[in-house]
Design a protein around this motif. Sequence first.
Motif, PDB file in Angstrom:
ATOM      1  N   HIS A 175       0.835  -1.192   0.000  1.00  0.00           N
ATOM      2  CA  HIS A 175       0.000   0.000   0.000  1.00  0.00           C
ATOM      3  C   HIS A 175       0.876   1.250   0.000  1.00  0.00           C
ATOM      4  O   HIS A 175       1.929   1.261   0.650  1.00  0.00           O
ATOM      5  N   PRO A 176       0.493   2.297  -0.725  1.00  0.00           N
ATOM      6  CA  PRO A 176       1.283   3.532  -0.734  1.00  0.00           C
ATOM      7  C   PRO A 176       1.609   4.016   0.677  1.00  0.00           C
ATOM      8  O   PRO A 176       0.737   4.056   1.541  1.00  0.00           O
ATOM      9  N   GLY A 177       2.887   4.350   0.897  1.00  0.00           N
ATOM     10  CA  GLY A 177       3.331   4.767   2.215  1.00  0.00           C
ATOM     11  C   GLY A 177       4.135   3.710   2.942  1.00  0.00           C
ATOM     12  O   GLY A 177       4.740   3.967   3.982  1.00  0.00           O
ATOM     13  N   ASN A 178       4.136   2.472   2.396  1.00  0.00           N
ATOM     14  CA  ASN A 178       4.947   1.372   2.942  1.00  0.00           C
ATOM     15  C   ASN A 178       4.597   1.003   4.386  1.00  0.00           C
ATOM     16  O   ASN A 178       5.457   0.579   5.149  1.00  0.00           O
ATOM     17  N   ARG A 179       3.327   1.145   4.758  1.00  0.00           N
ATOM     18  CA  ARG A 179       2.912   0.799   6.121  1.00  0.00           C
ATOM     19  C   ARG A 179       1.964  -0.406   6.156  1.00  0.00           C
ATOM     20  O   ARG A 179       1.534  -0.826   7.223  1.00  0.00           O
ATOM     21  N   LEU A 180       1.654  -0.943   5.011  1.00  0.00           N
ATOM     22  CA  LEU A 180       0.749  -2.086   4.906  1.00  0.00           C
ATOM     23  C   LEU A 180       1.091  -2.854   3.637  1.00  0.00           C
ATOM     24  O   LEU A 180       1.248  -2.269   2.574  1.00  0.00           O
ATOM     25  N   ALA A 181       1.242  -4.179   3.763  1.00  0.00           N
ATOM     26  CA  ALA A 181       1.543  -5.013   2.599  1.00  0.00           C
ATOM     27  C   ALA A 181       0.903  -6.379   2.764  1.00  0.00           C
ATOM     28  O   ALA A 181       0.636  -6.829   3.885  1.00  0.00           O
ATOM     29  N   THR A 182       0.667  -7.045   1.637  1.00  0.00           N
ATOM     30  CA  THR A 182       0.078  -8.382   1.651  1.00  0.00           C
ATOM     31  C   THR A 182       0.764  -9.283   0.637  1.00  0.00           C
ATOM     32  O   THR A 182       1.356  -8.813  -0.344  1.00  0.00           O
ATOM     33  N   LEU A 183       0.646 -10.577   0.887  1.00  0.00           N
ATOM     34  CA  LEU A 183       1.036 -11.618  -0.065  1.00  0.00           C
ATOM     35  C   LEU A 183      -0.143 -12.568  -0.197  1.00  0.00           C
ATOM     36  O   LEU A 183      -0.790 -12.886   0.807  1.00  0.00           O
ATOM     37  N   ALA A 184      -0.418 -13.028  -1.395  1.00  0.00           N
ATOM     38  CA  ALA A 184      -1.486 -14.002  -1.599  1.00  0.00           C
ATOM     39  C   ALA A 184      -1.000 -15.099  -2.534  1.00  0.00           C
ATOM     40  O   ALA A 184      -0.399 -14.814  -3.584  1.00  0.00           O
ATOM     41  N   GLY A 185      -1.240 -16.347  -2.151  1.00  0.00           N
ATOM     42  CA  GLY A 185      -0.890 -17.484  -2.986  1.00  0.00           C
ATOM     43  C   GLY A 185      -2.140 -18.066  -3.639  1.00  0.00           C
ATOM     44  O   GLY A 185      -3.196 -18.150  -3.004  1.00  0.00           O
ATOM     45  N   VAL A 285      -7.586 -19.494  -3.353  1.00  0.00           N
ATOM     46  CA  VAL A 285      -6.494 -18.906  -2.588  1.00  0.00           C
ATOM     47  C   VAL A 285      -5.934 -19.983  -1.674  1.00  0.00           C
ATOM     48  O   VAL A 285      -6.685 -20.635  -0.935  1.00  0.00           O
ATOM     49  N   THR A 286      -4.632 -20.209  -1.729  1.00  0.00           N
ATOM     50  CA  THR A 286      -4.007 -21.268  -0.931  1.00  0.00           C
ATOM     51  C   THR A 286      -3.414 -20.742   0.373  1.00  0.00           C
ATOM     52  O   THR A 286      -3.267 -21.487   1.339  1.00  0.00           O
ATOM     53  N   ALA A 287      -3.045 -19.462   0.390  1.00  0.00           N
ATOM     54  CA  ALA A 287      -2.454 -18.860   1.595  1.00  0.00           C
ATOM     55  C   ALA A 287      -2.416 -17.351   1.426  1.00  0.00           C
ATOM     56  O   ALA A 287      -2.441 -16.839   0.298  1.00  0.00           O
TER      57      ALA A 287
END
Length: 295
Positions: A175-185, A285-287
């Motif tokens: 997310h813009p601002g580098n304060r929230l991120a995700t990974l999805a498999g 979605v696996t993870a």
Amino acid sequence: MKLKRNKLKYNIIKQKVFSMANINAADVARLRRVTLAGMMDCKKALEESNGDFDKAIGIIRKKGQLVASKRADREASEGVVLAKTNAGNKAGAIIVLNSETDFVAKNAEFISLANKILDIAVEKSPSSLDELKALPMDNTTVEGKIVEHIGIIGEKLDLASYEKIEAAYVQAYVHPGNRLATLAGFSRSGLDVQVYKDVAMQIAAMNPVAIDKDNVPEKVISQEIEIGKDQARREGKPEEMLEKIAQGKLGKFFKESTLLNQDFVKDNKMTIRQYLQSADKELNVTAFRRFTLNL
């Protein structure tokens, strides 16, 4: 005797002058490029090491360790959250690198450090945070490099979190601002990339607790049932009705808090499960992983 003392004093001064004369601006600049330390710190380290470049690096590192020990009790609650996948989107990593202040978190050198650590995590795929910290980085380890930067920046830094995902396709979102991120498999690759991105952004926006209701831990389910009973009890509902009411509230919890059952944020007429099936009947979605900083 006086003549000997004066000669000895002259030789010491001569040695110092000779040593300092060999430390030029180019050496200082080179040490700064390698360590990112301040110009004066680099100059002092080179003087202390009599121009020995490797020893000067060691002096800078020791200073970092000294600063780190002095600031060990400080809280590092700012920083950045970053996620990235490998070139084939078969694996990805997500990290949290903390700092004490938002000012440092926005510093280009700090962000560069975090990205370099993330690159190592993606390339080497360590099994744990401790294993990541022990991996080689610029003639030291990841943890050693962080300690160096503590000395340079002057405040506590901490590689607080690391997770990885391997799947047929992995999507990262920062997310813009580098304060929230995700990974999805995902279970299938080769689809429209926007589908993968939409789900990664859904995870960021809606913070699901699990992929589906079957993946919710029993402890969480029991807690939600007790919360539902307590709410119904406080509303004056009969005791014999509490379990049924709590189960109804649990169904709402599954709808709002499990990814596949959530309404799609870009089109609330369908769930995420329905959105995935509209792209490919076999897609699932696996993870997923979601890290956030003060949000």
